[in-house]
Scaffold this motif. Sequence first.
Motif, PDB file in Angstrom:
ATOM      1  N   GLY A 248     -22.400   3.487 103.340  1.00 21.67           N
ATOM      2  CA  GLY A 248     -21.744   2.531 102.468  1.00 21.67           C
ATOM      3  C   GLY A 248     -22.295   2.606 101.061  1.00 21.67           C
ATOM      4  N   LYS A 249     -21.547   2.019 100.136  1.00 26.48           N
ATOM      5  CA  LYS A 249     -21.923   2.031  98.733  1.00 26.48           C
ATOM      6  C   LYS A 249     -21.649   0.653  98.150  1.00 26.48           C
ATOM      7  CE  LYS A 249     -21.124   4.662  94.466  1.00 26.48           C
ATOM      8  NZ  LYS A 249     -20.414   5.820  93.878  1.00 26.48           N
ATOM      9  N   VAL A 250     -22.569   0.168  97.312  1.00 31.07           N
ATOM     10  CA  VAL A 250     -22.425  -1.129  96.656  1.00 31.07           C
ATOM     11  C   VAL A 250     -22.512  -0.915  95.153  1.00 31.07           C
ATOM     12  CG1 VAL A 250     -23.310  -3.477  96.435  1.00 31.07           C
ATOM     13  CG2 VAL A 250     -23.494  -2.288  98.632  1.00 31.07           C
ATOM     14  N   GLN A 251     -21.624  -1.563  94.405  1.00 30.75           N
ATOM     15  CA  GLN A 251     -21.623  -1.451  92.961  1.00 30.75           C
ATOM     16  C   GLN A 251     -21.634  -2.845  92.329  1.00 30.75           C
ATOM     17  OE1 GLN A 251     -18.176   1.088  92.031  1.00 30.75           O
ATOM     18  NE2 GLN A 251     -19.609   2.763  91.745  1.00 30.75           N
ATOM     19  N   LEU A 252     -22.190  -2.912  91.131  1.00 29.88           N
ATOM     20  CA  LEU A 252     -22.245  -4.147  90.354  1.00 29.88           C
ATOM     21  C   LEU A 252     -21.445  -3.968  89.076  1.00 29.88           C
ATOM     22  CD1 LEU A 252     -23.653  -6.997  89.866  1.00 29.88           C
ATOM     23  CD2 LEU A 252     -25.253  -5.708  88.441  1.00 29.88           C
TER      24      LEU A 252
ATOM     25  N   TRP B 291     -24.444  -0.489  88.068  1.00 30.97           N
ATOM     26  CA  TRP B 291     -25.497  -0.345  89.084  1.00 30.97           C
ATOM     27  C   TRP B 291     -24.844   0.097  90.376  1.00 30.97           C
ATOM     28  CZ3 TRP B 291     -26.316  -2.974  93.745  1.00 30.97           C
ATOM     29  CH2 TRP B 291     -27.610  -2.903  94.298  1.00 30.97           C
ATOM     30  N   ASN B 292     -25.464   1.077  91.044  1.00 27.55           N
ATOM     31  CA  ASN B 292     -24.967   1.597  92.317  1.00 27.55           C
ATOM     32  C   ASN B 292     -26.127   1.766  93.277  1.00 27.55           C
ATOM     33  OD1 ASN B 292     -22.019   2.760  91.596  1.00 27.55           O
ATOM     34  ND2 ASN B 292     -23.414   3.190  89.896  1.00 27.55           N
ATOM     35  N   THR B 293     -25.863   1.513  94.538  1.00 23.63           N
ATOM     36  CA  THR B 293     -26.851   1.837  95.562  1.00 23.63           C
ATOM     37  C   THR B 293     -26.098   2.201  96.830  1.00 23.63           C
ATOM     38  OG1 THR B 293     -28.869   1.105  96.688  1.00 23.63           O
ATOM     39  CG2 THR B 293     -27.141  -0.535  96.390  1.00 23.63           C
ATOM     40  N   GLU B 294     -26.666   3.100  97.629  1.00 23.21           N
ATOM     41  CA  GLU B 294     -25.990   3.602  98.818  1.00 23.21           C
ATOM     42  C   GLU B 294     -26.910   3.544 100.026  1.00 23.21           C
ATOM     43  OE1 GLU B 294     -23.939   7.311  98.441  1.00 23.21           O
ATOM     44  OE2 GLU B 294     -23.748   7.092  96.270  1.00 23.21           O
ATOM     45  N   GLY B 295     -26.287   3.380 101.187  1.00 26.73           N
ATOM     46  CA  GLY B 295     -27.015   3.484 102.448  1.00 26.73           C
ATOM     47  C   GLY B 295     -26.998   4.913 102.947  1.00 26.73           C
ATOM     48  N   LYS B 296     -27.869   5.203 103.890  1.00 23.03           N
ATOM     49  CA  LYS B 296     -27.960   6.541 104.453  1.00 23.03           C
ATOM     50  C   LYS B 296     -27.884   6.475 105.968  1.00 23.03           C
ATOM     51  CE  LYS B 296     -28.722   8.377 100.391  1.00 23.03           C
ATOM     52  NZ  LYS B 296     -27.676   9.185  99.730  1.00 23.03           N
ATOM     53  N   GLY B 297     -27.239   7.483 106.552  1.00 26.03           N
ATOM     54  CA  GLY B 297     -27.281   7.638 107.997  1.00 26.03           C
ATOM     55  C   GLY B 297     -26.336   6.759 108.775  1.00 26.03           C
ATOM     56  N   GLY B 298     -25.189   6.383 108.194  1.00 22.70           N
ATOM     57  CA  GLY B 298     -24.209   5.614 108.953  1.00 22.70           C
ATOM     58  C   GLY B 298     -24.675   4.221 109.292  1.00 22.70           C
TER      59      GLY B 298
END
Length: 453
Positions: A67-71, A85-92
């Motif tokens: 998933g990815k989250v943006q501000l 701003w962006n941040t992502e999860g890893k590994g499902g």
Amino acid sequence: MQNAKSFLFKGLLVTLVATALFAFSRSRDQNVSASYSLSPAGDVNGDGYADVLVSIFTNEFGVSKDGKVQLFLGTGNGLGNTAVWNTEGKGGTNFGESIANAGDVNGDGYFDVIIGASRYSNGEENEGGAFVYYGSPSGLSASPGWTMESNQANAFYGVSVSSAGDVNKDGYADVIVGASYFDNGETNEGRAFIYLGSASGLSKTPFFTAEGDQVNAFFGKSVACAGDVNKDGFSDVIIGAPGYDHGQVNEGRAYLYLGTYMGMTQSPAWTGESNQAEAAFGNSVATGGDVNGDGFSDVIVGANRYDDGLSNVGKIYVFEGSANGFSLYPDWTFTGSKIDGNMGISVASAGDINGDGYGEIIVGAYGYNPQDPNGDVFVFYGSPTGTINDFIMIDKTKYPGSFIGQSVASAGDTNGDGYADVLAGVIKGTGTPWKLMVIKGSSKGLMQGASLP
């Protein structure tokens, strides 16, 4: 870029055609699906404008993806055109499945945000995780300042996250996290956890936990700050358990816990149910703000599988606060009219979109009916008598084959004009990228959809 046009005549049903876009490319593979989460972020950089969090996470052939989250920052002209701003999860991990404004958990004057990842694994498979990113003059931190996990396999901790407000009135915001598959005596009873804020940030040990105490209750599937429903100065919380049985199978239940100097009451001060089998009451819960202007906070509960002649039309309930809390019966309800329309699959306070002093509510109806697949979003007005049947229906006719209503939220006041704005996500578009509708409030109500390139 398209400018959306919308019109409002209070007392009449009016369709708004609002178009906006959000910077995510979509796969053309029919086996890929995506889900949005939307949330106000508060004012993370202290510039006086409300900011917005948006996330997307996908499933391909039933397998969870990253998933990815943006501000997006609010400005004098509304939301900025580019995510800052962006941040992502890893590994499902389903990172971003739930996102929320966390309040100011460390008392530095900047709002913080919390992100859930229900399939996060760190020692236990699918134990779930929650991550808090702190606000500052430069925006959100690059890495989380607080992380937590359930330490139980397949608990799905982080399926829901929210600010809890300030439950013990110590001046620091607290957070609540749901783990709807948590086991502790009963399989999939679910548990909710509250963590207290402090000058050094959130505690590592939960200050309060509560459980469903019933097999497959899925307590914690939804969690929210209820506001201050009895006006005693302490924030309260509401928790949903859509699988709860009490006379009817899977009728669902919602629980209100009150804040005190000592923290939360150990037993719920109020519970509510649908009294209909398979209605899933409590699948969504949210504060309603103050819908009647009496100074007490109110709440919204969705029962998206409620039947009324037609199956799964869905129903929403508003319970108004008072010095004695909530009554046994809802103060207002509204039932959907479309088979498999799922009204109430998402609910939120819309803020005060027209500046009349009464809170509005926003409701999603993410439908699965092949004859009417678009879904709907409704905004209902507050008044001196509470929520009324005056509503705006936000339609998405520009994108045939797409869906709206899975996630809705207030945007806060993104342009500083004194009126709350609202958010609705568009997913599964045919030949279009994923999109986000941002519709601005005004003295005349919701008037114009903003566009993000």
